[in-house]
Write an enzyme that holds these catalytic residues in place. Structure first.
Site, PDB file in Angstrom:
ATOM      1  N   ASP A 160     -12.862 -47.339   9.433  1.00  0.00           N
ATOM      2  CA  ASP A 160     -12.377 -48.603   8.877  1.00  0.00           C
ATOM      3  C   ASP A 160     -13.247 -49.574   9.913  1.00  0.00           C
ATOM      4  O   ASP A 160     -12.679 -50.403  10.615  1.00  0.00           O
ATOM      5  CB  ASP A 160     -10.856 -48.932   9.037  1.00  0.00           C
ATOM      6  CG  ASP A 160     -10.786 -50.259   8.524  1.00  0.00           C
ATOM      7  OD1 ASP A 160     -11.441 -50.968   7.854  1.00  0.00           O
ATOM      8  OD2 ASP A 160      -9.528 -50.771   9.187  1.00  0.00           O
ATOM      9  N   ASN A 405      -9.670 -39.115  16.043  1.00  0.00           N
ATOM     10  CA  ASN A 405      -8.633 -40.349  15.277  1.00  0.00           C
ATOM     11  C   ASN A 405      -8.262 -39.865  13.987  1.00  0.00           C
ATOM     12  O   ASN A 405      -9.155 -39.733  13.095  1.00  0.00           O
ATOM     13  CB  ASN A 405      -9.321 -41.680  15.221  1.00  0.00           C
ATOM     14  CG  ASN A 405      -8.451 -42.662  14.737  1.00  0.00           C
ATOM     15  OD1 ASN A 405      -7.270 -42.913  15.668  1.00  0.00           O
ATOM     16  ND2 ASN A 405      -8.652 -43.188  13.661  1.00  0.00           N
ATOM     17  N   GLU A 406      -6.905 -39.872  13.716  1.00  0.00           N
ATOM     18  CA  GLU A 406      -6.459 -39.689  12.258  1.00  0.00           C
ATOM     19  C   GLU A 406      -7.105 -38.573  11.495  1.00  0.00           C
ATOM     20  O   GLU A 406      -7.512 -38.892  10.531  1.00  0.00           O
ATOM     21  CB  GLU A 406      -6.543 -40.935  11.482  1.00  0.00           C
ATOM     22  CG  GLU A 406      -5.577 -42.086  12.297  1.00  0.00           C
ATOM     23  CD  GLU A 406      -5.077 -43.082  11.716  1.00  0.00           C
ATOM     24  OE1 GLU A 406      -5.867 -43.513  10.359  1.00  0.00           O
ATOM     25  OE2 GLU A 406      -4.387 -43.681  11.942  1.00  0.00           O
ATOM     26  N   TYR A 461       2.015 -47.708  10.848  1.00  0.00           N
ATOM     27  CA  TYR A 461       2.037 -48.840  10.102  1.00  0.00           C
ATOM     28  C   TYR A 461       3.262 -49.164   9.250  1.00  0.00           C
ATOM     29  O   TYR A 461       3.135 -50.095   8.365  1.00  0.00           O
ATOM     30  CB  TYR A 461       0.917 -49.189   9.238  1.00  0.00           C
ATOM     31  CG  TYR A 461      -0.389 -49.196  10.380  1.00  0.00           C
ATOM     32  CD1 TYR A 461      -0.861 -50.355  10.876  1.00  0.00           C
ATOM     33  CD2 TYR A 461      -0.998 -48.081  10.811  1.00  0.00           C
ATOM     34  CE1 TYR A 461      -1.827 -50.444  11.622  1.00  0.00           C
ATOM     35  CE2 TYR A 461      -2.091 -48.197  11.333  1.00  0.00           C
ATOM     36  CZ  TYR A 461      -2.612 -49.108  12.023  1.00  0.00           C
ATOM     37  OH  TYR A 461      -3.662 -49.284  13.034  1.00  0.00           O
ATOM     38  N   TYR A 465       1.448 -51.010   5.986  1.00  0.00           N
ATOM     39  CA  TYR A 465       1.152 -50.205   4.780  1.00  0.00           C
ATOM     40  C   TYR A 465       2.339 -49.596   4.013  1.00  0.00           C
ATOM     41  O   TYR A 465       2.269 -49.357   2.737  1.00  0.00           O
ATOM     42  CB  TYR A 465       0.214 -49.149   5.121  1.00  0.00           C
ATOM     43  CG  TYR A 465      -1.269 -49.657   5.730  1.00  0.00           C
ATOM     44  CD1 TYR A 465      -2.143 -50.312   4.743  1.00  0.00           C
ATOM     45  CD2 TYR A 465      -1.723 -49.330   6.749  1.00  0.00           C
ATOM     46  CE1 TYR A 465      -3.429 -51.009   5.327  1.00  0.00           C
ATOM     47  CE2 TYR A 465      -2.839 -49.809   7.464  1.00  0.00           C
ATOM     48  CZ  TYR A 465      -3.705 -50.736   6.687  1.00  0.00           C
ATOM     49  OH  TYR A 465      -4.949 -51.066   7.088  1.00  0.00           O
ATOM     50  N   GLU A 497      -1.371 -46.676  17.613  1.00  0.00           N
ATOM     51  CA  GLU A 497      -1.953 -48.019  16.844  1.00  0.00           C
ATOM     52  C   GLU A 497      -0.683 -48.374  16.202  1.00  0.00           C
ATOM     53  O   GLU A 497       0.043 -47.654  15.867  1.00  0.00           O
ATOM     54  CB  GLU A 497      -2.813 -47.586  15.574  1.00  0.00           C
ATOM     55  CG  GLU A 497      -4.302 -47.224  16.191  1.00  0.00           C
ATOM     56  CD  GLU A 497      -5.256 -46.952  15.050  1.00  0.00           C
ATOM     57  OE1 GLU A 497      -4.973 -47.284  13.981  1.00  0.00           O
ATOM     58  OE2 GLU A 497      -6.246 -46.224  15.346  1.00  0.00           O
ATOM     59  N   TRP A 542      -2.982 -52.175  17.754  1.00  0.00           N
ATOM     60  CA  TRP A 542      -4.054 -52.279  16.852  1.00  0.00           C
ATOM     61  C   TRP A 542      -4.283 -53.561  16.246  1.00  0.00           C
ATOM     62  O   TRP A 542      -3.494 -54.172  15.629  1.00  0.00           O
ATOM     63  CB  TRP A 542      -4.139 -51.232  15.803  1.00  0.00           C
ATOM     64  CG  TRP A 542      -5.295 -51.103  15.168  1.00  0.00           C
ATOM     65  CD1 TRP A 542      -5.816 -51.757  13.847  1.00  0.00           C
ATOM     66  CD2 TRP A 542      -6.604 -50.254  15.595  1.00  0.00           C
ATOM     67  NE1 TRP A 542      -7.063 -51.233  13.556  1.00  0.00           N
ATOM     68  CE2 TRP A 542      -7.589 -50.470  14.740  1.00  0.00           C
ATOM     69  CE3 TRP A 542      -6.751 -49.662  16.630  1.00  0.00           C
ATOM     70  CZ2 TRP A 542      -8.912 -49.982  14.905  1.00  0.00           C
ATOM     71  CZ3 TRP A 542      -7.972 -49.069  17.001  1.00  0.00           C
ATOM     72  CH2 TRP A 542      -9.137 -49.232  15.674  1.00  0.00           C
TER      73      TRP A 542
HETATM   74  C1  GCB Z   1      -5.865 -46.812  11.451  1.00  0.00           C
HETATM   75  C2  GCB Z   1      -7.245 -46.412  11.657  1.00  0.00           C
HETATM   76  C3  GCB Z   1      -7.903 -47.568  12.030  1.00  0.00           C
HETATM   77  C4  GCB Z   1      -7.872 -48.479  11.194  1.00  0.00           C
HETATM   78  C5  GCB Z   1      -6.438 -49.091  11.115  1.00  0.00           C
HETATM   79  C6  GCB Z   1      -6.009 -50.230  10.013  1.00  0.00           C
HETATM   80  O1  GCB Z   1      -5.036 -45.980  11.130  1.00  0.00           O
HETATM   81  O2  GCB Z   1      -7.197 -45.437  12.950  1.00  0.00           O
HETATM   82  O3  GCB Z   1      -9.272 -47.384  12.315  1.00  0.00           O
HETATM   83  O4  GCB Z   1      -8.741 -50.003  11.352  1.00  0.00           O
HETATM   84  O5  GCB Z   1      -5.719 -47.889  10.575  1.00  0.00           O
HETATM   85  O6  GCB Z   1      -6.149 -51.304  10.433  1.00  0.00           O
HETATM   86  O7  GCB Z   1      -5.826 -49.936   8.823  1.00  0.00           O
END
Ligand code: GCB
Length: 584
Positions: A160, A405-406, A461, A465, A497, A542
């Site tokens: 992203d 990452n992820e 999140y 999300y 994050e 984040w």
């Molecule tokens: C995540 C990713 C990050 C994205 C973020 C998002 O989990 O690690 O790269 O930018 O979510 O904002 O969706």
């Protein structure tokens, strides 16, 4: 790999400034063979994408050409002359006059080539660099190039952030004596009132001399030999928020090559659910960041870097993660000097095909398979780990390696993929903990790899999300998950994050998604929960600032989860964080 610092025996000349520039579609395939037929000029360092108004440059998939004449300083006769490229994103081929002299894959780590036999002190050389921005299953980060309906190549990737490319960091020439110091590794340990600095030097010849001086220039220890221990009594430690750097002078013989390595004496240890720096429990506050700014893209800029560190200090942050790739080394030098703690990450982002299956027309595929992330991906990943540690092993600010990452860590094949990479990381650096940032679909009861690592790093999140707009439900979900992780693993947890897209200037009486009020309520809720779970030893939001991404229906001119806007103006939540973090 030593950073090219100047010394009594070493000089360096930056090749930054304007270079000639062309797309591969505009020039002959052997464009390095003469003067590049173009009127375009591009700044170095900078990503090229947002410099020009022509969308063909911004969206280009393939090679671009950089070229300039370079004058070799006349005083360098008899010296070893090296060209160093701090980053060519993602694949660089260097030509000097008519010859290909170096190639490197991996867009965020440096590479060098010895030009001694190809150039003449006092002379000129034509330096041409071809930079390819294509990502495949065999690169880190991975990606896929497909042909669009109109016949043009299209780059697909699962991370992203915008695929900025070019020469985003310094390019330089430097000179050393012909017998020179190749590499130095310094490891520090502390025992009561003594500190030990164990030094390994790789050099031509074995007459290696070591001197350690404190910040006042007083010699505190000395030794001889390529492998030696320096003993410092009553050491001043490198502390988060209170940096202290000794100067390690390494020389070959009486007047041979000389190199100065800054050394911070500090220890790092994971014990149970604690993360200890110098034996004291450390609580990470700060952000996942990006190298990202308007016009420059990922181009390194000292002004932006210092401003970002100023803002980190202002808000009370003590740390950041180099999400999602190694940053320009200037960042680590600055963090070393100012006591900022860094989690240092490879560019292994997007090893998770199904999270973004929509991009491939909704089809799902196994992430780890010979056709997708297979042996070739893992070989590239291993190389990315080696190069990260080779470059950053001596930085006291770096307290942990984050090797991905992820990734799809609940999918079959993930353990087979990661086990050898964790072993490799520990073999390359036995002194620092190792982690990866875990994605929400891999929970404490189905993640297949977390036990291989030292620290549980979670990206979550709830309230964005999932449970969008429902912070009461999100609070329950978050606490259940954190308590579950803490019960299943005797390891510290860092939330690497958590955040929400927030449109600067959008307000509402009650907190609704996208407003500044929602960002405040969301982060306050997370912090309430963290304070109830003792295993949580870190909170990295984040993101530090809004940043550019690829175009898509989830993003409006990029990702807006910044606590600061892209031009580094605070959103309301910045003041709330400042209160929390300044009082820790
Ligand atoms: C995540 C990713 C990050 C994205 C973020 C998002 O989990 O690690 O790269 O930018 O979510 O904002 O969706």
């Amino acid at each position: 790999m030593l950073s090219p610092r100047e010394s009594r025996t070493r000089e360096s000349v930056a090749l930054d400034g304007l270079w000639s520039f062309a797309l591969d579609t505009e020039v002959p395939a052997d464009a390095w063979m003469g003067t590049l037929p173009t009127r375009r000029q591009v700044p170095v360092p900078a990503s090229y994408n947002d410099i020009f108004v022509d969308p063909a440059v911004r969206e280009h998939v393939g090679i671009v050409w950089y070229q300039r004449e370079v004058r070799i300083p006349s005083g360098w006769a008899g010296q070893r002359i090296v060209l160093r490229v701090d980053a060519a994103t993602h694949h660089g081929s260097v030509y000097v006059d008519d010859e290909l002299v170096a190639q490197h894959v991996g867009g965020y780590t440096p590479f060098e080539v010895d030009l001694t036999s190809r150039v003449r002190a006092g002379g000129f050389a034509r330096v041409t660099i071809a930079v390819d921005n294509r990502l495949t299953w065999e690169t880190i980060p991975p990606g896929l190039v497909t042909a669009g309906a109109d016949g043009r190549e299209k780059q697909i990737y699962r991370h992203d952030f915008f695929n900025y490319a070019g020469l985003p960091r310094t390019v330089r020439l430097y000179a050393t004596p012909s017998d020179y110091i190749h590499d130095i590794t310094a490891v520090t340990t502390v025992s009561e009132a003594l500190a030990y600095v164990d030094v390994e030097v790789h050099a031509d010849g074995d007459d290696v001399r070591l001197r350690l001086r404190d910040e006042d220039g007083r010699e505190v220890a000395s030794a001889a030999g390529a492998s030696a221990r320096l003993v410092v009594s009553d050491p001043t430690l490198w502390q988060p928020g209170n940096a202290y750097l000794y100067d390690l002078e390494v020389t070959l013989g009486e007047d041979g090559d000389e190199y100065h390595l800054p050394v911070g004496i500090r220890t790092v240890e994971v014990r149970g659910q604690e993360f200890l720096i110098n034996g004291e429990p450390f609580h990470f506050t700060g952000f996942g960041k990006h190298e990202d700014a308007d016009i420059r893209g990922k181009g390194h800029d000292d002004a932006i870097m210092v401003r970002d560190f100023e803002l980190l200090h202002w808000i009370g942050a003590n740390s950041f993660r180099t999400s999602h790739y190694p940053y320009a080394e200037e960042w680590l030098d600055y963090a070393d000097r100012h006591g900022v703690v860094v989690i240092d990450e490879t560019a292994a982002v997007g090893l998770n095909i199904n999270m973004a299956a929509g991009l491939l027309g909704g089809a799902t595929q196994p992430t780890f398979s010979p056709e997708t992330m297979g042996d070739a991906t893992r070989a590239a990943h291993a190389q990315a780990i080696r190069e990260l540690i080779a470059r950053d092993k001596n930085h006291p600010s770096v307290v942990m390696w984050c090797i991905a990452n992820e990734p799809a860590s609940a999918e079959a094949g993930s353990r087979e993929y990661f086990e050898p990479l964790v072993e490799l990381t520990r073999a390359e650096d036995p002194t620092r903990p190792v982690t990866f940032a875990n994605q929400g679909a891999a929970r404490f009861d189905n993640d297949l790899i977390v036990d291989l690592f030292d620290v549980v790093c979670l990206n979550r999140y709830f309230g964005w999300y999932e449970n969008t707009g429902d912070l009461a439900a999100a609070e329950v979900a978050l606490e259940t998950e954190l308590v579950g992780w803490a019960a299943h693993h005797d390891k510290p947890i860092i939330m690497t994050e958590y955040g929400v897209d927030t449109l600067s200037g959008l307000h509402s009486v009650s907190p609704t998604p996208w407003t500044e009020e929602y960002q405040v309520a969301f982060l306050e809720m997370y912090h309430r929960v963290f304070d109830r779970v003792p295993a949580v030893v870190g909170e990295q939001i984040w993101n530090f600032a809004d940043f550019q991404t690829t175009a898509g229906i989830f993003r409006v001119d990029g990702n807006k989860k910044g606590v600061f806007t892209r031009d580094r103006k605070p959103k309301s939540v910045a003041h709330v964080l400042r209160k929390r973090w300044s009082h820790r």
